[in-house]
Design a protein around this motif. Structure first.
Motif, PDB file in Angstrom:
ATOM      1  N   ARG A  10       9.061 -11.722  -8.045  1.00 39.56           N
ATOM      2  CA  ARG A  10       9.716 -12.979  -7.694  1.00 39.56           C
ATOM      3  C   ARG A  10      10.304 -12.939  -6.286  1.00 39.56           C
ATOM      4  O   ARG A  10      10.366 -13.967  -5.595  1.00 39.56           O
ATOM      5  CB  ARG A  10      10.807 -13.304  -8.717  1.00 39.56           C
ATOM      6  N   PHE A  11      10.727 -11.760  -5.848  1.00 38.89           N
ATOM      7  CA  PHE A  11      11.326 -11.635  -4.520  1.00 38.89           C
ATOM      8  C   PHE A  11      10.355 -11.040  -3.494  1.00 38.89           C
ATOM      9  O   PHE A  11      10.740 -10.865  -2.335  1.00 38.89           O
ATOM     10  CB  PHE A  11      12.574 -10.745  -4.597  1.00 38.89           C
ATOM     11  N   ALA A  12       9.142 -10.738  -3.899  1.00 40.07           N
ATOM     12  CA  ALA A  12       8.183 -10.062  -3.017  1.00 40.07           C
ATOM     13  C   ALA A  12       7.864 -10.899  -1.777  1.00 40.07           C
ATOM     14  O   ALA A  12       7.865 -12.144  -1.847  1.00 40.07           O
ATOM     15  CB  ALA A  12       6.905  -9.746  -3.784  1.00 40.07           C
ATOM     16  N   PRO A  13       7.597 -10.207  -0.652  1.00 36.70           N
ATOM     17  CA  PRO A  13       7.593  -8.749  -0.492  1.00 36.70           C
ATOM     18  C   PRO A  13       9.009  -8.198  -0.359  1.00 36.70           C
ATOM     19  O   PRO A  13       9.812  -8.734   0.403  1.00 36.70           O
ATOM     20  CB  PRO A  13       6.803  -8.525   0.797  1.00 36.70           C
ATOM     21  N   VAL A  14       9.282  -7.129  -1.107  1.00 38.08           N
ATOM     22  CA  VAL A  14      10.594  -6.485  -1.081  1.00 38.08           C
ATOM     23  C   VAL A  14      10.485  -5.221  -0.238  1.00 38.08           C
ATOM     24  O   VAL A  14       9.573  -4.422  -0.458  1.00 38.08           O
ATOM     25  CB  VAL A  14      11.065  -6.136  -2.512  1.00 38.08           C
ATOM     26  N   PRO A  15      11.361  -5.017   0.725  1.00 40.34           N
ATOM     27  CA  PRO A  15      11.270  -3.836   1.587  1.00 40.34           C
ATOM     28  C   PRO A  15      11.150  -2.537   0.791  1.00 40.34           C
ATOM     29  O   PRO A  15      11.885  -2.314  -0.178  1.00 40.34           O
ATOM     30  CB  PRO A  15      12.585  -3.878   2.371  1.00 40.34           C
TER      31      PRO A  15
ATOM     32  N   PRO B  76       5.707  -0.832  -2.803  1.00 38.47           N
ATOM     33  CA  PRO B  76       4.267  -0.879  -2.498  1.00 38.47           C
ATOM     34  C   PRO B  76       3.694  -2.277  -2.730  1.00 38.47           C
ATOM     35  O   PRO B  76       4.207  -3.054  -3.532  1.00 38.47           O
ATOM     36  CB  PRO B  76       3.660   0.124  -3.490  1.00 38.47           C
ATOM     37  N   ALA B  77       2.633  -2.576  -2.015  1.00 33.25           N
ATOM     38  CA  ALA B  77       1.970  -3.869  -2.185  1.00 33.25           C
ATOM     39  C   ALA B  77       1.316  -3.978  -3.560  1.00 33.25           C
ATOM     40  O   ALA B  77       1.302  -5.055  -4.167  1.00 33.25           O
ATOM     41  CB  ALA B  77       0.930  -4.069  -1.086  1.00 33.25           C
ATOM     42  N   ASP B  78       0.767  -2.877  -4.060  1.00 32.91           N
ATOM     43  CA  ASP B  78       0.089  -2.875  -5.359  1.00 32.91           C
ATOM     44  C   ASP B  78       1.107  -2.567  -6.455  1.00 32.91           C
ATOM     45  O   ASP B  78       1.275  -1.423  -6.883  1.00 32.91           O
ATOM     46  CB  ASP B  78      -1.039  -1.839  -5.366  1.00 32.91           C
TER      47      ASP B  78
END
Length: 297
Positions: A273-278, A281-283
């Motif tokens: 829900r908050f992605a991208p999150v620092p 990982p992307a996957d």
């Protein structure tokens, strides 16, 4: 009629008295202030103020037991917990009540850094104000036993959403939080057996709330300033490495294996829900599948 019960745990806190005086002076509505003295009597508090209550633990028990004890005697419709080294905005209680819309919210004010010698907001630090925090990626440092789910300042989100005055947040530090007594009664008590006396207070209440369908919110309509004490001012509550490791591990296992009570969504869905999150990982599918395998082994 709304009443705010303010909970202040204290373990030999150098700035307890100015914090209490500030909280009493800056309130604009019906408040009671419950201070828990952990293992000491000397305090210098203004006991003549009828709004002030003092609980005493002859032997220090820890942050979680202190919060639990104060909440048990609280008579307010809402609870505000704060550290004993904080400065507050004028009318903070009314402003928090005005922005609190749902019983399953946890609301955090905007945070500044405290200059305790001037008893004012610290000037010139670009990190502040803290308006948003994200949950750190718990496997970022695999060999660090204290690596876990921590609230971490999210400056990029602050800049991107600077005009939104009441907004959903992913996490918080734990030095101040506000909720309805009804929400506390659903959460309580803070879990000492799993997390120990100190570690991950904000993550415990925040993740339990979020993964059961509630939300963490941040208001920029009021603020507090918090002292990061460190070596200069010493620490009241402290946590050894073993306690940190145990608390971090228990928090991570509950989150990854969907072990919270009344849980309706996964930690992965929260991150998405908050992605991208620092740091994450992307996957995320692979990340969570590997984590669950590791923790279930």
């Amino acid at each position: 009629m709304a009443r705010v019960s303010i909970i202040v745990p204290s373990r030999k806190e150098r700035f307890l008295v100015p914090t209490v005086v500030d909280l009493l002076a800056k309130s604009s509505g019906d408040v009671e202030l419950i201070v828990v003295l952990e293992g000491y009597w000397e305090h210098g508090l203004p006991l003549v103020d009828p709004r002030l209550k003092v609980l005493h633990h002859g032997k220090a028990q820890g942050m979680r037991p202190a919060i639990n004890a104060a909440a048990e005697v609280a008579t307010g419709t809402h609870l505000l917990k704060c550290d004993a080294h904080t400065l507050w905005d004028g009318g903070y209680d009314a402003k928090l009540l005005a922005d609190y819309r749902e019983d399953n919210w946890i609301l955090t004010p905007r945070r500044y850094a405290l200059d305790p010698e001037r008893w004012a907001i610290e000037e010139g630090n670009p990190k502040y104000p803290v308006d948003y925090e994200y949950l750190s990626y718990p496997f970022e440092r695999p060999d660090d036993p204290t690596c876990g789910l921590h609230g971490t300042e999210w400056r990029a989100r602050r800049e991107a959403r600077k005009d939104i005055m009441l907004d959903e947040d992913m996490s918080s530090q734990g030095s101040a939080w506000f909720m309805s007594k009804r929400q506390w009664d659903w959460l309580k008590p803070m879990n000492i057996s799993l997390f120990g006396n100190f570690y991950g207070e904000s993550q415990e209440i925040g993740l339990q709330t979020q993964l059961a369908g509630g939300v963490m919110m941040r208001t920029k309509n009021t603020w507090y300033a918090h002292l990061r004490k460190g070596k200069k001012y010493g620490r009241g509550y402290a946590l050894g490495l073993e306690g940190h490791r145990r608390g971090a591990g228990a928090m991570l296992t509950l989150c990854m294996l969907n072990g919270w009570k009344d849980q309706t969504q996964s930690l992965q869905s929260l991150v998405e829900r908050f992605a991208p999150v620092p740091g994450w990982p992307a996957d995320l599918d692979r990340c969570f599948a590997e984590a669950k395998q590791r923790l279930a082994a």
